[in-house]
Write a protein that holds these residues in place. Structure first.
Motif, mmCIF file in Angstrom:
data_model
loop_
_atom_site.group_PDB
_atom_site.id
_atom_site.type_symbol
_atom_site.label_atom_id
_atom_site.label_comp_id
_atom_site.label_asym_id
_atom_site.label_seq_id
_atom_site.Cartn_x
_atom_site.Cartn_y
_atom_site.Cartn_z
ATOM 1 N N UNK A 1 0.736 -2.156 3.346
ATOM 2 C CA UNK A 1 1.615 -3.235 2.903
ATOM 3 C C UNK A 1 2.317 -2.904 1.587
ATOM 4 N N UNK A 2 1.625 -2.255 0.655
ATOM 5 C CA UNK A 2 2.184 -2.016 -0.676
ATOM 6 C C UNK A 2 2.125 -0.526 -1.022
ATOM 7 N N UNK A 3 3.283 0.057 -1.244
ATOM 8 C CA UNK A 3 3.371 1.485 -1.584
ATOM 9 C C UNK A 3 2.524 1.827 -2.811
ATOM 10 N N UNK A 4 2.350 0.889 -3.717
ATOM 11 C CA UNK A 4 1.552 1.115 -4.919
ATOM 12 C C UNK A 4 0.083 1.417 -4.593
ATOM 13 N N UNK A 5 -0.372 1.064 -3.395
ATOM 14 C CA UNK A 5 -1.763 1.299 -2.985
ATOM 15 C C UNK A 5 -2.003 2.706 -2.434
ATOM 16 N N UNK A 6 -0.949 3.474 -2.212
ATOM 17 C CA UNK A 6 -1.101 4.764 -1.538
ATOM 18 C C UNK A 6 -2.042 5.718 -2.268
ATOM 19 N N UNK A 7 -1.982 5.760 -3.580
ATOM 20 C CA UNK A 7 -2.842 6.674 -4.326
ATOM 21 C C UNK A 7 -4.324 6.362 -4.078
ATOM 22 N N UNK A 8 -4.689 5.090 -4.119
ATOM 23 C CA UNK A 8 -6.080 4.691 -3.883
ATOM 24 C C UNK A 8 -6.487 4.962 -2.441
ATOM 25 N N UNK A 9 -5.595 4.683 -1.502
ATOM 26 C CA UNK A 9 -5.880 4.913 -0.082
ATOM 27 C C UNK A 9 -6.110 6.395 0.170
ATOM 28 N N UNK A 10 -5.242 7.240 -0.379
ATOM 29 C CA UNK A 10 -5.377 8.695 -0.184
ATOM 30 C C UNK A 10 -6.652 9.234 -0.829
ATOM 31 N N UNK B 1 -1.916 -8.426 10.138
ATOM 32 C CA UNK B 1 -2.330 -9.624 10.869
ATOM 33 C C UNK B 1 -2.849 -10.760 10.014
ATOM 34 N N UNK B 2 -3.393 -10.459 8.841
ATOM 35 C CA UNK B 2 -3.850 -11.489 7.900
ATOM 36 C C UNK B 2 -3.323 -11.124 6.522
#
Length: 142
Positions: free
Chosen positions: A91-100, A123-124
């Protein structure tokens, strides 16, 4: 007609194509699954704990996703090493670093093929990331 003497290559092969730009991250351009391999397709996993709670942090949601994927893969008699394709919905590009960062603690080379899609919503409203995957493996002769 002569008898066939070579043994078919029964390994899953990960590769990158030199004729296109190198991968932009930890993934492979393509994966070849040999005939006779078993596959399992995991539905999109979201960061929901068994008790139904959902952390707000995308990194923690990603950790829960990978822990849940591990349980599903294990029940199907697969591991992360069998993953050949991953699809990420974020949902948020800013989260990519944490996700990776979380992904890299679970997924090791050779990296599966992967796609990343930034989406308006999942979905939620609490869900920040959803990940689905395909795993493949060949039973080794005994």
């Amino acid at each position: 007609m002569t008898a066939r003497t070579e043994i078919e290559d029964m390994t899953v092969r990960y590769f990158n194509c030199d004729a296109v730009a190198a991968p932009f991250g930890n993934y492979s351009h393509a994966v070849i699954v040999p005939p006779g391999a078993s596959t399992v397709h995991l539905a999109g996993q979201v960061g929901v704990r068994v008790d139904g709670s959902i952390p707000h942090d995308a990194g923690e949601q990603t950790r829960i996703i990978f822990e849940n994927m591990s349980k599903v893969l294990e029940q199907a008699r697969f591991t992360f090493a069998n993953i050949i394709k991953m699809n990420y919905f974020v949902v948020d590009e800013a989260d990519l670093m944490a996700i990776r960062a979380v992904r890299d603690s679970f997924i090791q080379p050779p990296y599966p093929a992967a796609s990343l899609v930034l989406v308006k919503a999942l979905g939620r409203s609490e869900w920040r990331v959803e990940i689905e995957c395909i795993a493949a493996g060949v039973e080794q002769p005994q």
